[in-house]
Structure formats: C-alpha cells, structure tokens
Design an enzyme around this catalytic site. Sequence first.
Site, PDB file in Angstrom:
ATOM      1  N   ARG A   1      -7.951  -6.724   3.022  1.00 49.65           N
ATOM      2  CA  ARG A   1      -7.548  -8.194   3.146  1.00 49.65           C
ATOM      3  C   ARG A   1      -8.764  -8.979   3.335  1.00 49.65           C
ATOM      4  NH1 ARG A   1      -2.303  -7.769   7.244  1.00 49.65           N
ATOM      5  NH2 ARG A   1      -1.148  -6.326   5.818  1.00 49.65           N
TER       6      ARG A   1
ATOM      7  N   LYS B   1      12.219  -9.161  13.845  1.00 55.68           N
ATOM      8  CA  LYS B   1      11.133  -7.781  14.059  1.00 55.68           C
ATOM      9  C   LYS B   1      10.887  -7.619  15.605  1.00 55.68           C
ATOM     10  CE  LYS B   1       7.026 -10.747  14.024  1.00 55.68           C
ATOM     11  NZ  LYS B   1       6.009 -11.300  13.347  1.00 55.68           N
TER      12      LYS B   1
ATOM     13  N   CYS C   1       4.142  -2.517   0.607  1.00 60.09           N
ATOM     14  CA  CYS C   1       5.557  -2.619   0.370  1.00 60.09           C
ATOM     15  C   CYS C   1       5.713  -2.918  -1.164  1.00 60.09           C
ATOM     16  CB  CYS C   1       6.166  -3.645   1.128  1.00 60.09           C
ATOM     17  SG  CYS C   1       5.064  -4.806   1.992  1.00 60.09           S
TER      18      CYS C   1
ATOM     19  N   GLN D   1      -3.196   1.634   6.894  1.00 62.08           N
ATOM     20  CA  GLN D   1      -2.148   1.545   7.672  1.00 62.08           C
ATOM     21  C   GLN D   1      -1.412   2.844   8.061  1.00 62.08           C
ATOM     22  OE1 GLN D   1      -0.068  -1.612   5.571  1.00 62.08           O
ATOM     23  NE2 GLN D   1      -0.298  -2.943   7.241  1.00 62.08           N
TER      24      GLN D   1
ATOM     25  N   ASP E   1       1.850   3.253   7.328  1.00 61.88           N
ATOM     26  CA  ASP E   1       2.838   2.315   6.860  1.00 61.88           C
ATOM     27  C   ASP E   1       3.872   3.163   6.350  1.00 61.88           C
ATOM     28  OD1 ASP E   1       3.854   0.050   6.348  1.00 61.88           O
ATOM     29  OD2 ASP E   1       2.831  -0.289   4.457  1.00 61.88           O
TER      30      ASP E   1
ATOM     31  N   HIS F   1       8.211   2.432   4.751  1.00 71.67           N
ATOM     32  CA  HIS F   1       9.402   1.415   4.490  1.00 71.67           C
ATOM     33  C   HIS F   1      10.597   2.380   4.480  1.00 71.67           C
ATOM     34  CE1 HIS F   1       5.836  -0.801   3.217  1.00 71.67           C
ATOM     35  NE2 HIS F   1       6.561  -1.723   3.570  1.00 71.67           N
TER      36      HIS F   1
ATOM     37  N   HIS G   1      10.050  -2.233   7.313  1.00 68.80           N
ATOM     38  CA  HIS G   1       8.802  -2.341   7.309  1.00 68.80           C
ATOM     39  C   HIS G   1       8.317  -1.762   8.661  1.00 68.80           C
ATOM     40  CE1 HIS G   1       8.036  -5.075   3.830  1.00 68.80           C
ATOM     41  NE2 HIS G   1       9.266  -5.632   4.294  1.00 68.80           N
TER      42      HIS G   1
END
Length: 648
Positions: free
Chosen positions: A373, A475, A344, A391, A393, A395, A521
């Site tokens: 991570r 969320k 992000c 991911q 992912d 946004h 997200h």
Amino acid sequence: MADISLTFPDGNARSYPRGVTPAEVAASISNSLAKKAISASVDGSHWDLQWPIEADANITLHTMKDDGPALELIRHDLAHIMARAVQEIWPEVRVTIGPVIENGWYYDFDREEPFTPEDLGVIEAKMKEIINRRDPVTTEIWERDRAIRYYEANNEPYKVELVEAIPGDEPVRMYWHGHWQDLCRGPHLQHTGQVPADAFKLMKVAGAYWRGDSSRQMLQRIYGVGFKNRDDLKAYLTFLEEAEKRDHRRLGREMELFHMQEEAPGMVFWHPNGWTVYTELRDYMRRAQRRGGYVEVNTPQVVDRKLWERSGHWDKYQEHMFIVEVEEEHAQEKRMNALKPMNCPCHVQIYNHGLKSYRDLPLRMAEFGSCNRYEPSGALHGLMRVRGFVQDDAHIFCEERQIESETKRFIDMLAEVYRDLGFESFRVKFSDRPETRAGSDEVWDKAERALMAATEAAGYSFELNPGEGAFYGPKLEFVLTDAIGRDWQCGTLQVDFVLPERLDATYVGEDGAKHRPVMLHRAILGSFERFLGILIENFAGRLPFWLAPRQVVVASIVSDADPFVLEAVEALKAAGIRAEADVRNEKINYKVREHSVGKVPVILAIGQREVEDRTVSMRRLGEKGSRVITLDEAVTQLAAEARAPDMP
RNA sequence: GCCGCAGUAGCUCAGUGGUAGAGCGCACCCUUGGUAAGGGUGAGGUCGGGAGUUCAAUCCUCCCCUGCGGCACCA
C-alpha cells in the site's frame, strides 16, 4: 428561595438553598474541607467549586487526594496557564483550543513563526511565574453575542468560530486566570497557585490542523505533561526512557533483525536473525490455521486494474495503490496493474472457481498475503506502519446463519494465539453500523446480533464503538496491552455483505437455488511486520526462547575448550536448537556482555573443567549466576524449551 | 500529504568557508583470561542527492530524497 437536597457519598442528605456552590457546601461541613476542596462531582459531572447547583443531586467533594479530578484540574489549568504565558510573551499569537489528554495537555496556537525548543524553556519559566502569582480563577456565563463581539474585538477569530459552534442550549462560559481570559467549559482550580509548579514539563512542538481538518489552517501545537508532584513527573519521564529503550527500530538494529533504507521507504530488509523470528512466527500461525480448519492459498501480487474496479478499490483507494504500468510492444493497449493492497478480491476469484454448494461452507481461506500500500509518507513508522507487509489474512465464506458460530470459533483461536505469544488478555471493541452503509437494516440487525452473541459466547465483554463499522458490515477489533501498558489493536473480524455481491460469489443452497455467501474478513496478528514490532517492544527484545533468533551461544573460556564447544554446538543443532559457537580470542566477560546485549537467552560457557567433565556452565539472560550441568542434560532441557507452545 | 527538526565512518555523535575527528564496532598482533567491555596497532568517510553563491562549500542559499516528532490518513 426554595431549598434543594444534596446527598453525600455516605448516603446522608442535607438541604441547601438553591444555587448553592460546592465551595459553600464544603464550608458548611468544615473549615479544613473548605480549604482542601478543589472541585466536586454533581450527579457524575465534574463540577467547579464556583458553579451553582440548581436541583437535588448527589454530590461528592474532591480534594487533591482524588487523582482523577485533581489531575484533570491541574492539567486543564496548566493548559490555560501555558496559553496565557504564550500571550504574555508574544501578544500577537492567537489562541485556539487546549484540552487535557493522557498525562498532560496540549494547546494549539496560530503564530507566524513556529515555536522553537528554546521557546519552550521561556514559556515554562513564564508559567512558573504565573503560578507563583497565585491569581484567582473566576468564571461567568456570557451571552453568545457578547462573546462573539468580544473575540472579534480582540482579534481572536478561532474563538469566534468556537463560540459559534457551541450548541444553542449550552452556556457560553468564560474563565479568568487573573486578567487573562479564555472560553472554557471548565471546571478549574480556584487560583493558579494550586497548580504544582515543579511537576510539569513542556515536551514538544508540532503542527496540527485547526479542528483536525487537513484542508484547514496548520497551527502550532505545544504538548505538556503535568502531575501532582515532582516524583510522578520523574516516574513518567522514566517511563518514556523505558519505552525508548524498547523501541523496535533500535532493538532491530542492535539485534541485527532488519533494516530499511531510503531506496525502499516503508519496506523491510529482513536480516537472518529477523527472518528467523519471522518464519518461526509464520510457521506457528500456519499450524494454528490448519488446526482451525483453514485451507491455505496464494494469490498474485500484480493484478489488472479491472479486478480492482470491480471490487471497488480502484475508486476508493487508487491513490494508495502502487500502480504498475506495462508497455507491451504487441499489446493494443497499455496494461495497468496494481500491486495488491489486500487479498480479498483474489480470494473471491478462487472461491468463484467451480460451483460451490452449501455443503462447502463455511470455507475458510487463508493466505499469508503479501500486500503493498502506498501509505502517506508521514505515516511510515518502523515496522509499525509500512508499505510492504504480509497479513495473516483469511476470509471465511459462510451462510448468514453461520456468522455467529464462525465468529465464536475465530475468537477462541485468536485467544489461544495471543496466549501462546505471551499476551494473557485482550480487549474487544465492537463497531456497529455507520451512517452511510450498504445493506438492509434487517441484515445489519442479524449481523450485529450475531457478532455480539458470539463475543459473549466466547466469554468476552466488549466496548461499543457506535457508528464505527465498515460501510459493508459491522466489525470486531481486538486490542492487546503490552508489558508497559500500551495498547495495540491487532486482530479484527469484519462481516462483509458487499464484496460477494460485487464480485458475484454464490453457492447452491439446500433448496437448489443460488445464494450469496457472507464473507468474514479476519486477521489475528494483522501484519507480521507490525506484530513483530509489537513483540520486540513487548519483550524488550528478550523474545521467548522458541522465537529467539539465536537461542544459545556456546562460548569458550580458554581456547583449549574450542573443540568441545564445537561439539556442543553440533549436539544442540542436531536437537533443533539455534546455536552458535563463540571461540573468538576474547575473555569470557566480554563474550557474556556482548551476547547479553544481543539478547541471547542462554549462554553456555566452557572452560577446562567443563571439557574434562563434559559439562557446560549455563547462564540465562537476566540472571547473574550460572549452573553447571552435563552437555546431554543441557541439550535435552533446551530442546524441550525450544518447542513452540503449540507443539507436543 | 501538512508543520517542525535532522541527515558527517557499520553504530552513537563532535566539528570547520581552505576537501574531517572521537568512542564503540571491524582487521591484525600480544594476551588463555571463569560469567556484562584486557592491551596495542591499523583500515575505514564523494560529510543524503542536485543546483547556486564564492578564488574556494561538508559548512551559506534554493530544490529534492530519507529519517524523527506530531497532525491528517490507515480498505
């Protein structure tokens, strides 16, 4: 004594003296019910047969035929019986808590020496002995001080702590199983002999923190499973074996999909087969995102700590980041970077390039973002929990008033993806504002309402997870159920009011003034690594044809067929099918077995007859028979099957 | 990270205080076999890494690494 009125499930009500127990109620109805009753539901609460009922209520009496109450009682009694068995064998062991869990129970003990697997057998035998004693189970309520004094005198410090933690308005209840006594909410069965002696099994020993707090004492936990009868226990053990066979770590090896090794813990070495599935899935997601109106970007892996400081991650997650320090000879200072743990902040950097107008919103920015991570060593688990992953992912930068429509749009896309990947249904969990949070209540109100409305508009109901939202916004979480009933949380959508603020993202509104965009997200698969693990386990390795790493093996029956085998493979490949030839000097039985074990969906066998007729003998994974069709037909048919579900 | 268990051939596993074995797989040979394992021969191991005890360690002790099962964690 005044009477109370008890209403039965059939709607009939009868009056009883205040303080009547369910056991007495059962006896008032029939002798057989008095014998069979094990507990009751009183206004929805699970009620011990010995507990008095003090007011008008709805009552349902339960027998062993009622699975829910029966299993709860059996497992709860087994927990006590196990604790008692342990203290009978090792009187110095301190007891703590022992709740019922899915399929069984556990009990935590404080003991110097850890339990060994051999101890489990000893404990099991003692438990059977206790069951056979048919000791009566009795209960009473104690004064709090008496309970504390009692446990202090008996050197049970954990129990003292538990009694002290019971809220003042709740009774302190004690249960006896024979002479053995435990603090317990209940309810329980009436004597230990009611527990089936042949339908439970102690499964494993493990460490567990006292009260789930990693700063406190590590206790020894024993897990057990318990059922109503031996067959149910057997069925459960068979289920465990099934799950074991589906283990993606095992299938990953057998199907030559990937491996891991100790030089890179938590990182995946994808082999050609596995990478084929991976890229196939990624290409599918890329198409889905394009259709969904996303733009795709790519951002750096190694980013200076300054950005993580600004985003707030350095403060919160520094210990979980891979830090890369670079010694530059000519640099005045050492540069400290981190491998990105998430995408992000980088996406906001792209967003911030150039002035954005409200006309640019919503801006849906996707990345197959490679993240690292530093997960705690004990958390690593095959593909399911890794340190390096990608991911799906994205946004969504949007205006507040677009949250609802963007959420609905996202859920629709997610549902389509899950369906295409073989999951017909999923559950939605909604997490609302936590205690400590950023942002005003009005903003939270709006965001929560928008998420709920969008979920409903998309045709889904949700379970509420009160207080479980992120500090920066509410969320949604999306949970898949796999082929053997296990849940996997994959998708997520999180509203974020904070990061645009911290990283100063703005847009120019219709009014010509600067505004803050909201960030959503969102991910559908979560990480490719984990999702592939889930797919492998869901399909037990038998991936749908379009995802299968090797779709077709063409195998010769006699070596005279080899040239035609090679020709067939070429024809299949030309049609976009992942095909391989097997012209080894082996019997067809051997080849069929090997490729079946390797989960190849289609085997085309070619012998003398097929060569003459230009046909193939098609055998599908899991089927016994085979079917002879022309090579041309086979190619056409398989090419159609090989198309991804979103392809025309 | 914490508790416990484990690490021997590519895989699954046996084994011993005197530097190792099986099955499968692999290579080669025989076999050309019709839908889940045809036969023979052979190659293959610093016994996870380091230190210690010992005349001698794969085996005993300690430390570390990794894996497994839980716990805690999961932006």
